[in-house]
Design a protein around this motif. Sequence first.
Motif, mmCIF file in Angstrom:
data_model
loop_
_atom_site.group_PDB
_atom_site.id
_atom_site.type_symbol
_atom_site.label_atom_id
_atom_site.label_comp_id
_atom_site.label_asym_id
_atom_site.label_seq_id
_atom_site.Cartn_x
_atom_site.Cartn_y
_atom_site.Cartn_z
ATOM 1 N N LEU A 109 -5.615 -1.041 17.125
ATOM 2 C CA LEU A 109 -5.614 0.215 17.853
ATOM 3 C C LEU A 109 -4.268 0.914 17.793
ATOM 4 O O LEU A 109 -3.210 0.288 17.846
ATOM 5 N N ILE A 110 -4.364 2.206 17.632
ATOM 6 C CA ILE A 110 -3.184 3.060 17.698
ATOM 7 C C ILE A 110 -3.069 3.544 19.132
ATOM 8 O O ILE A 110 -4.051 4.034 19.700
ATOM 9 N N GLY B 249 2.287 8.362 10.116
ATOM 10 C CA GLY B 249 1.283 7.835 9.186
ATOM 11 C C GLY B 249 0.310 6.842 9.792
ATOM 12 O O GLY B 249 -0.409 6.151 9.069
ATOM 13 N N LYS B 250 0.237 6.788 11.131
ATOM 14 C CA LYS B 250 -0.654 5.836 11.792
ATOM 15 C C LYS B 250 -2.113 6.112 11.449
ATOM 16 O O LYS B 250 -2.866 5.206 11.084
ATOM 17 N N SER B 251 -2.532 7.372 11.580
ATOM 18 C CA SER B 251 -3.934 7.708 11.298
ATOM 19 C C SER B 251 -4.253 7.506 9.823
ATOM 20 O O SER B 251 -5.351 7.050 9.473
ATOM 21 N N THR B 252 -3.289 7.843 8.971
ATOM 22 C CA THR B 252 -3.478 7.627 7.534
ATOM 23 C C THR B 252 -3.778 6.157 7.260
ATOM 24 O O THR B 252 -4.721 5.822 6.535
ATOM 25 N N LEU B 253 -2.993 5.286 7.894
ATOM 26 C CA LEU B 253 -3.191 3.843 7.720
ATOM 27 C C LEU B 253 -4.549 3.414 8.260
ATOM 28 O O LEU B 253 -5.298 2.681 7.596
ATOM 29 N N LEU B 254 -4.887 3.885 9.468
ATOM 30 C CA LEU B 254 -6.156 3.464 10.077
ATOM 31 C C LEU B 254 -7.355 3.969 9.266
ATOM 32 O O LEU B 254 -8.371 3.278 9.151
ATOM 33 N N ASN B 255 -7.220 5.172 8.701
ATOM 34 C CA ASN B 255 -8.320 5.712 7.893
ATOM 35 C C ASN B 255 -8.523 4.908 6.613
ATOM 36 O O ASN B 255 -9.653 4.769 6.133
ATOM 37 N N ILE B 256 -7.441 4.362 6.079
ATOM 38 C CA ILE B 256 -7.576 3.473 4.917
ATOM 39 C C ILE B 256 -8.262 2.176 5.338
ATOM 40 O O ILE B 256 -9.202 1.727 4.697
ATOM 41 N N LEU B 257 -7.808 1.610 6.476
ATOM 42 C CA LEU B 257 -8.448 0.379 6.976
ATOM 43 C C LEU B 257 -9.938 0.605 7.225
ATOM 44 O O LEU B 257 -10.758 -0.270 6.994
ATOM 45 N N GLY B 258 -10.288 1.799 7.700
ATOM 46 C CA GLY B 258 -11.678 2.119 8.027
ATOM 47 C C GLY B 258 -12.486 2.625 6.843
ATOM 48 O O GLY B 258 -13.631 3.049 7.021
ATOM 49 N N LEU C 142 -12.276 5.253 5.316
ATOM 50 C CA LEU C 142 -12.561 6.683 5.415
ATOM 51 C C LEU C 142 -11.719 7.441 4.400
ATOM 52 O O LEU C 142 -11.985 8.605 4.101
ATOM 53 N N ASP C 143 -10.683 6.779 3.884
ATOM 54 C CA ASP C 143 -9.791 7.427 2.923
ATOM 55 C C ASP C 143 -9.318 6.370 1.928
ATOM 56 O O ASP C 143 -9.352 5.179 2.213
ATOM 57 N N ASP C 144 -8.882 6.838 0.762
ATOM 58 C CA ASP C 144 -8.425 5.947 -0.299
ATOM 59 C C ASP C 144 -6.901 5.893 -0.306
ATOM 60 O O ASP C 144 -6.247 6.738 0.298
ATOM 61 N N TYR C 145 -6.355 4.883 -0.976
ATOM 62 C CA TYR C 145 -4.904 4.792 -1.134
ATOM 63 C C TYR C 145 -4.581 4.885 -2.619
ATOM 64 O O TYR C 145 -5.482 4.842 -3.460
ATOM 65 N N ASP C 146 -3.288 5.034 -2.942
ATOM 66 C CA ASP C 146 -2.910 5.245 -4.347
ATOM 67 C C ASP C 146 -2.687 3.926 -5.079
ATOM 68 O O ASP C 146 -3.333 3.655 -6.080
ATOM 69 N N THR C 147 -1.740 3.123 -4.571
ATOM 70 C CA THR C 147 -1.469 1.841 -5.223
ATOM 71 C C THR C 147 -1.385 0.745 -4.175
ATOM 72 O O THR C 147 -1.215 1.005 -2.990
ATOM 73 N N GLY C 148 -1.501 -0.493 -4.653
ATOM 74 C CA GLY C 148 -1.504 -1.644 -3.771
ATOM 75 C C GLY C 148 -2.909 -2.217 -3.691
ATOM 76 O O GLY C 148 -3.781 -1.861 -4.488
ATOM 77 N N GLU C 149 -3.112 -3.106 -2.716
ATOM 78 C CA GLU C 149 -4.415 -3.731 -2.562
ATOM 79 C C GLU C 149 -4.791 -3.888 -1.094
ATOM 80 O O GLU C 149 -3.936 -4.194 -0.259
ATOM 81 N N TYR C 150 -6.066 -3.642 -0.812
ATOM 82 C CA TYR C 150 -6.587 -3.823 0.546
ATOM 83 C C TYR C 150 -7.782 -4.765 0.469
ATOM 84 O O TYR C 150 -8.767 -4.465 -0.205
ATOM 85 N N PHE C 151 -7.638 -5.916 1.130
ATOM 86 C CA PHE C 151 -8.742 -6.878 1.218
ATOM 87 C C PHE C 151 -9.285 -6.875 2.638
ATOM 88 O O PHE C 151 -8.536 -7.060 3.600
ATOM 89 N N LEU C 152 -10.584 -6.670 2.758
ATOM 90 C CA LEU C 152 -11.252 -6.700 4.060
ATOM 91 C C LEU C 152 -12.239 -7.857 4.041
ATOM 92 O O LEU C 152 -13.180 -7.857 3.228
ATOM 93 N N ASN C 153 -11.990 -8.846 4.890
ATOM 94 C CA ASN C 153 -12.842 -10.033 4.927
ATOM 95 C C ASN C 153 -12.986 -10.635 3.517
ATOM 96 O O ASN C 153 -14.072 -11.029 3.113
ATOM 97 N N GLY C 154 -11.886 -10.634 2.771
ATOM 98 C CA GLY C 154 -11.871 -11.253 1.446
ATOM 99 C C GLY C 154 -12.317 -10.347 0.309
ATOM 100 O O GLY C 154 -12.197 -10.712 -0.857
ATOM 101 N N ILE D 284 0.837 -1.212 0.000
ATOM 102 C CA ILE D 284 0.000 0.000 0.000
ATOM 103 C C ILE D 284 0.869 1.260 0.000
ATOM 104 O O ILE D 284 1.777 1.399 0.823
ATOM 105 N N ASN D 285 0.583 2.146 -0.916
ATOM 106 C CA ASN D 285 1.250 3.447 -0.979
ATOM 107 C C ASN D 285 0.229 4.560 -0.920
ATOM 108 O O ASN D 285 -0.862 4.447 -1.481
#
Length: 201
Positions: free
Chosen positions: A196-197, A42-51, A53-65, A7-8
């Motif tokens: 959690l952060i 970049g902790k909040s940035t990461l958590l906001n992507i997980l949540g 709430l925000d998008d990322y540029d490249t890479g892949e995020y799988f949530l529950n498949g 993830i970038n």
Amino acid sequence: MIVLENINKTYHNGAPLHVLKGIDLEIEKGELVSIMGASGSGKSTLLNILGILDDYDTGEYFLNGRLIKHLSETQAAAARNNMIGYIFQSFNLINYKNAVENVALPLYYQGVSRRKRNAEALEYLDRLGLRDWAHHMPNEMSGGQKQRVGIARALASNPKVLLCDEATSALDPQTTKSILHLLQDINKKMNLTIVLITHQM
Ligand code: ADP
Ligand code: MG
């Protein structure tokens, strides 16, 4: 439950700021994971992507498949509502609503009837030891009580993942300890995945 692959994320307000540089992360269902790091790392940035709430540029995020990428606002809102409970440092309670109304809010967005959502909200408050505070307004409660309302609200939507961004930073050490124990307890009893952060080793 959570898989991040390379993830970038770069912010472009002003000079480009490459905050997340090729993050890989795997979190299993039922894990309790804490993210620690210096302020601005970049902790909040990461958590906001997980949540979502925000998008990322490249890479892949799988949530529950499910691949979480380029979702529309509506898709993102629906995915958040079904999957994510978010707990904020500043509680983010609605000041003109009492505790039970705050906790019931996610259920309102899920289309649950008023009677049912109030009953469920009350039950969550009860579990967190706040039954007697159900009809109090946020400004009548201590920080620890407010955060417990925030946790009840996050749990009310029956999320798959609970995300906490410095959920205890505004609290005194004693209250911090009790909230962290509460989260550990929720993790164990509900087998709920928690990220959690925190600065509390
Ligand atoms: P942390 O939560 O670890 O303190 P953040 O994820 O909030 O870090 O921020 C990481 C870096 O990105 C910081 O330098 C911050 O100033 C910057 N940043 C955060 N959000 C934005 C934004 N919306 N626009 C531009 N820069 C941002
Ligand atoms: Mg932060």
